[in-house]
Design a protein around this motif. Sequence first.
Motif, PDB file in Angstrom:
ATOM      1  N   UNK A 143       0.810  -1.217   0.000  1.00 45.55           N
ATOM      2  CA  UNK A 143       0.000   0.000   0.000  1.00 45.55           C
ATOM      3  C   UNK A 143       0.843   1.266   0.000  1.00 45.55           C
ATOM      4  N   UNK A 144       2.166   1.118   0.173  1.00 44.96           N
ATOM      5  CA  UNK A 144       3.046   2.274   0.191  1.00 44.96           C
ATOM      6  C   UNK A 144       3.397   2.771   1.575  1.00 44.96           C
ATOM      7  N   UNK A 145       2.961   2.071   2.629  1.00 41.99           N
ATOM      8  CA  UNK A 145       3.346   2.443   3.988  1.00 41.99           C
ATOM      9  C   UNK A 145       4.800   2.056   4.217  1.00 41.99           C
ATOM     10  N   UNK A 146       5.584   2.993   4.744  1.00 35.87           N
ATOM     11  CA  UNK A 146       7.022   2.792   4.911  1.00 35.87           C
ATOM     12  C   UNK A 146       7.342   2.520   6.378  1.00 35.87           C
ATOM     13  N   UNK A 147       8.050   1.442   6.627  1.00 34.26           N
ATOM     14  CA  UNK A 147       8.566   1.103   7.948  1.00 34.26           C
ATOM     15  C   UNK A 147      10.071   1.357   7.926  1.00 34.26           C
ATOM     16  N   UNK A 148      10.605   1.950   8.992  1.00 34.01           N
ATOM     17  CA  UNK A 148      12.029   2.278   8.977  1.00 34.01           C
ATOM     18  C   UNK A 148      12.549   2.407  10.401  1.00 34.01           C
ATOM     19  N   UNK A 149      13.855   2.500  10.528  1.00 23.34           N
ATOM     20  CA  UNK A 149      14.519   2.661  11.826  1.00 23.34           C
ATOM     21  C   UNK A 149      15.055   4.080  11.951  1.00 23.34           C
ATOM     22  N   UNK A 150      15.064   4.595  13.190  1.00 22.63           N
ATOM     23  CA  UNK A 150      15.575   5.942  13.422  1.00 22.63           C
ATOM     24  C   UNK A 150      16.057   6.071  14.853  1.00 22.63           C
ATOM     25  N   UNK A 151      17.080   6.905  15.045  1.00 23.00           N
ATOM     26  CA  UNK A 151      17.530   7.226  16.401  1.00 23.00           C
ATOM     27  C   UNK A 151      17.119   8.646  16.772  1.00 23.00           C
TER      28      UNK A 151
END
Length: 259
Positions: free
Chosen positions: A124-132
């Motif tokens: 669907x275009x939902x973005x999962x990502x990591x961040x500090x």
Amino acid sequence: LSESNVGANVSWATFIFEKTRLVFGTHNESWTNHTLFESVQTASGWSTPTLLPFSGQFNDRGVRFYPALDALLFSSDRPVVGGSIPGDFNLWIAMHDGQEWLAPEALKALNTDADDMHGSVSESGTIYFASDREGGMGQFDLYRAKLGMDGYEVEALSGEVNSDYSEFDVYVDGLERYIIFSRADDPMGMGGDDLFISFNDGDDWSAPQHLGPEVNTANLEYGAEVSRDGRLLYYTSHGDEKADILSVLFTSLQIEWPQ
């Protein structure tokens, strides 16, 4: 994939365009000089890997297919606005026009002054990502960016995924039924970075399950991606001497699937 293909360690691999292209990253022994390569499927087999035209100057890594756009999502320390000095890691998208790869564009709506990296995109275009970024529970946490009427709505994953440890890399199932992510130095693990799976439980994510010794070792395991038929799990195992892309029968792993 192996070191002999490109003369370097290999990490993260993603199949694109109905498995006609394989894109992956390389790096040296000191975990620097990250570059992106691709191999194209031909009638005689897979072509010799070639450097992507936009890669090679900065650290580009964590590449994954962006199915809704037929594009690549990757992490890079290239400058977001002009210049030639590397900065923090940000998320970038590279489109393909049917003939060649176009110049990457930064995902400005998601990127911050912190490191935003190692993303994965659902159908669907939902973005999962990591961040500090500030406000997290550990050194790195996992976030979700859903496209709404007024742009992306970014939120930390709720439930039991984020912790005092570092969750720094994530793969999301195309239908967002589960995520597979790397967590560093969890006592439940086998040492270093281990792969865990968590299931979508409505508004929350379930308690992570360790993927066990069939996948995890005392080395660093990360860069998960499941084949589109759901059979194979591809991932990186990074030891003291080299990193390689491995695969295992995903359906054979001892996972407690939701009823």
